[in-house]
Design a protein around this motif. Structure first.
Motif, PDB file in Angstrom:
ATOM      1  N   PRO A 122       0.776  -1.238   0.000  1.00  0.00           N
ATOM      2  CA  PRO A 122       0.000   0.000   0.000  1.00  0.00           C
ATOM      3  C   PRO A 122       0.813   1.297   0.000  1.00  0.00           C
ATOM      4  O   PRO A 122       0.226   2.372   0.154  1.00  0.00           O
ATOM      5  N   ALA A 123       2.138   1.234  -0.148  1.00  0.00           N
ATOM      6  CA  ALA A 123       2.949   2.456  -0.091  1.00  0.00           C
ATOM      7  C   ALA A 123       2.858   3.191  -1.421  1.00  0.00           C
ATOM      8  O   ALA A 123       3.820   3.298  -2.182  1.00  0.00           O
ATOM      9  N   ALA A 124       1.679   3.711  -1.705  1.00  0.00           N
ATOM     10  CA  ALA A 124       1.397   4.352  -2.987  1.00  0.00           C
ATOM     11  C   ALA A 124       0.197   5.267  -2.812  1.00  0.00           C
ATOM     12  O   ALA A 124      -0.481   5.255  -1.781  1.00  0.00           O
ATOM     13  N   GLU A 125      -0.072   6.063  -3.841  1.00  0.00           N
ATOM     14  CA  GLU A 125      -1.215   6.967  -3.776  1.00  0.00           C
ATOM     15  C   GLU A 125      -2.524   6.196  -3.692  1.00  0.00           C
ATOM     16  O   GLU A 125      -3.480   6.645  -3.045  1.00  0.00           O
ATOM     17  N   GLN A 126      -2.591   5.047  -4.352  1.00  0.00           N
ATOM     18  CA  GLN A 126      -3.790   4.217  -4.311  1.00  0.00           C
ATOM     19  C   GLN A 126      -3.400   2.752  -4.189  1.00  0.00           C
ATOM     20  O   GLN A 126      -2.314   2.349  -4.616  1.00  0.00           O
ATOM     21  N   ALA A 127      -4.297   1.977  -3.613  1.00  0.00           N
ATOM     22  CA  ALA A 127      -4.076   0.542  -3.470  1.00  0.00           C
ATOM     23  C   ALA A 127      -5.389  -0.196  -3.676  1.00  0.00           C
ATOM     24  O   ALA A 127      -6.456   0.290  -3.267  1.00  0.00           O
ATOM     25  N   VAL A 128      -5.300  -1.359  -4.298  1.00  0.00           N
ATOM     26  CA  VAL A 128      -6.457  -2.230  -4.460  1.00  0.00           C
ATOM     27  C   VAL A 128      -6.481  -3.221  -3.304  1.00  0.00           C
ATOM     28  O   VAL A 128      -5.483  -3.899  -3.035  1.00  0.00           O
ATOM     29  N   VAL A 129      -7.617  -3.301  -2.624  1.00  0.00           N
ATOM     30  CA  VAL A 129      -7.746  -4.175  -1.455  1.00  0.00           C
ATOM     31  C   VAL A 129      -8.935  -5.106  -1.661  1.00  0.00           C
ATOM     32  O   VAL A 129     -10.047  -4.637  -1.934  1.00  0.00           O
ATOM     33  N   PRO A 130      -8.755  -6.422  -1.536  1.00  0.00           N
ATOM     34  CA  PRO A 130      -9.917  -7.315  -1.543  1.00  0.00           C
ATOM     35  C   PRO A 130     -10.893  -6.913  -0.437  1.00  0.00           C
ATOM     36  O   PRO A 130     -10.472  -6.586   0.682  1.00  0.00           O
ATOM     37  N   ALA A 131     -12.156  -6.920  -0.741  1.00  0.00           N
ATOM     38  CA  ALA A 131     -13.150  -6.418   0.206  1.00  0.00           C
ATOM     39  C   ALA A 131     -13.117  -7.148   1.545  1.00  0.00           C
ATOM     40  O   ALA A 131     -13.397  -6.549   2.591  1.00  0.00           O
ATOM     41  N   ASP A 132     -12.762  -8.442   1.528  1.00  0.00           N
ATOM     42  CA  ASP A 132     -12.752  -9.188   2.789  1.00  0.00           C
ATOM     43  C   ASP A 132     -11.507  -8.921   3.623  1.00  0.00           C
ATOM     44  O   ASP A 132     -11.361  -9.476   4.720  1.00  0.00           O
ATOM     45  N   ARG A 133     -10.617  -8.058   3.147  1.00  0.00           N
ATOM     46  CA  ARG A 133      -9.438  -7.657   3.909  1.00  0.00           C
ATOM     47  C   ARG A 133      -9.483  -6.182   4.308  1.00  0.00           C
ATOM     48  O   ARG A 133      -8.502  -5.644   4.820  1.00  0.00           O
ATOM     49  N   LEU A 134     -10.607  -5.534   4.069  1.00  0.00           N
ATOM     50  CA  LEU A 134     -10.744  -4.106   4.327  1.00  0.00           C
ATOM     51  C   LEU A 134     -11.801  -3.873   5.400  1.00  0.00           C
ATOM     52  O   LEU A 134     -12.858  -4.497   5.385  1.00  0.00           O
ATOM     53  N   TYR A 135     -11.505  -2.935   6.319  1.00  0.00           N
ATOM     54  CA  TYR A 135     -12.382  -2.716   7.463  1.00  0.00           C
ATOM     55  C   TYR A 135     -12.718  -1.232   7.603  1.00  0.00           C
ATOM     56  O   TYR A 135     -11.853  -0.371   7.389  1.00  0.00           O
ATOM     57  N   PRO A 136     -13.956  -0.932   7.987  1.00  0.00           N
ATOM     58  CA  PRO A 136     -14.307   0.473   8.241  1.00  0.00           C
ATOM     59  C   PRO A 136     -13.508   1.010   9.423  1.00  0.00           C
ATOM     60  O   PRO A 136     -13.268   0.304  10.407  1.00  0.00           O
ATOM     61  N   LEU A 137     -13.109   2.260   9.321  1.00  0.00           N
ATOM     62  CA  LEU A 137     -12.440   2.890  10.454  1.00  0.00           C
ATOM     63  C   LEU A 137     -13.474   3.135  11.546  1.00  0.00           C
ATOM     64  O   LEU A 137     -14.527   3.723  11.283  1.00  0.00           O
ATOM     65  N   PRO A 138     -13.232   2.674  12.777  1.00  0.00           N
ATOM     66  CA  PRO A 138     -14.225   2.854  13.834  1.00  0.00           C
ATOM     67  C   PRO A 138     -14.505   4.330  14.104  1.00  0.00           C
ATOM     68  O   PRO A 138     -13.600   5.173  14.016  1.00  0.00           O
ATOM     69  N   SER A 139     -15.730   4.646  14.440  1.00  0.00           N
ATOM     70  CA  SER A 139     -16.114   6.009  14.774  1.00  0.00           C
ATOM     71  C   SER A 139     -15.286   6.514  15.953  1.00  0.00           C
ATOM     72  O   SER A 139     -15.135   5.825  16.965  1.00  0.00           O
TER      73      SER A 139
END
Length: 326
Positions: A100-117
């Protein structure tokens, strides 16, 4: 696209920061494209970059593992993610996935999490990898329950401090070792007993601090004295190994099986998406409430990626987390 990447494995000098000589990433049907704000630097990142951790690397390979950022675009098979959503991930950069050391990164949805409030993005990305490692060690592989006694060797480091915090949160009693200069810090995390690892008669002092034995034994360093560890175990206790690639300790089989004990090992790189999501579901909210925190965080620009890797490999950080801002 601007990124920190390598075209072959090797020393930190192999890291190039500039326009990536490859097409801008596009999300697949079940992927999410993320605008990256920051990525943390982990020991495993240096192992992947150097070739010490064998994994599929599509060159040019963007370095790193963890990210925090916002959703730019979601594939049709990635429900629940909307452009602008703040998100985090801690499992890129291996198994054929770009880092992810870039301006954008592709992440599989099952490896991505919402930032907690209520969570600050830099706080989450700073503890994501060590805290998830600690969670898996204690609960997934250690079977930790409330009322247990946990022993943590190397409790002042990033994984060690997370082990103490999570064990205390779960209602366990923590006995820890650390350098004398770090004792007060480790106590502040919730350890009941903190012992100087350099002092004489350490095994006896640990045994005295845990008279009923140790239910979960975790050492964050790479050298393992299994004779001493097995002797400390309570009946059906577990020794969890998460470091020491080159270690070849002697296992006292007789005492281990007579106690009904177990030695289990794991690498977070091989954790399932279900296990990682379970860890994220605990780690994120605890960061938001301040129960999990990094000892010290230093933010550097992406152009300092090679310097950050050199500092990591030199051993100078002593619990300090380095973040590369994009």
């Amino acid at each position: 696209m601007r990124a920190a990447y390598i075209t072959r494995t090797g020393p930190p000098e192999e890291i190039v920061v500039g326009e990536l000589p490859a097409p801008r990433p596009r999300p697949g049907p079940t992927d999410v494209l993320v605008d990256v704000a920051a990525t943390a630097v982990n020991p495993v990142d240096t192992l992947v970059r150097s070739g010490g951790f064998r994994t599929a690397l599509p060159f040019p390979f963007v370095i790193g593992r963890d990210l925090v950022g916002t959703v730019a675009e979601a594939g049709p098979g990635a429900p629940g993610f909307t452009p602008g959503d703040p998100v985090w991930c801690n499992s890129l950069g291996h198994g054929g996935r770009q880092g992810p050391a870039a301006e954008q990164a592709v992440v599989p949805a099952d490896r991505l999490y919402p930032l907690p409030s209520g969570a600050r993005p830099e706080d989450v990305v700073a503890v994501a990898h060590p805290a998830a490692t600690a969670y898996l060690a204690l609960f997934t592989h250690g079977g930790l329950r409330a009322g247990a006694t946990v022993f943590v060797a190397g409790a002042a480091g990033n994984v060690g401090s997370a082990l103490v915090e999570l064990a205390e949160w779960a209602g366990a009693r923590v006995v820890a070792t650390a350098a004398a200069r770090d004792a007060e810090y480790v106590r502040s995390l919730g350890a009941a007993e903190v012992l100087d690892y350099a002092g004489p008669g350490l095994a006896g002092r640990i045994a005295a601090a845990a008279p009923g034995g140790v239910d979960v034994h975790v050492a964050t360093h790479g050298g393992h004295d299994l004779d001493a560890a097995v002797a400390l175990l309570a009946p059906r206790g577990r020794i969890v190994l998460l470091a020491g690639v080159a270690a070849r300790p002697v296992l006292p089989v007789g005492p281990l099986y007579q106690k009904g004990g177990a030695v289990v090992g794991f690498a977070i790189s091989h954790a399932s998406t279900t296990e990682l999501a379970e860890a994220a579901g605990v780690v994120g909210p605890l960061v938001a409430t301040g129960r999990l925190r990094a000892r010290a965080v230093e933010q550097l620009p992406l152009t300092a990626a090679a310097e950050a890797h050199r500092r990591m490999e030199s051993g100078e950080l002593r619990g300090r987390r380095l973040l590369l801002t994009v």
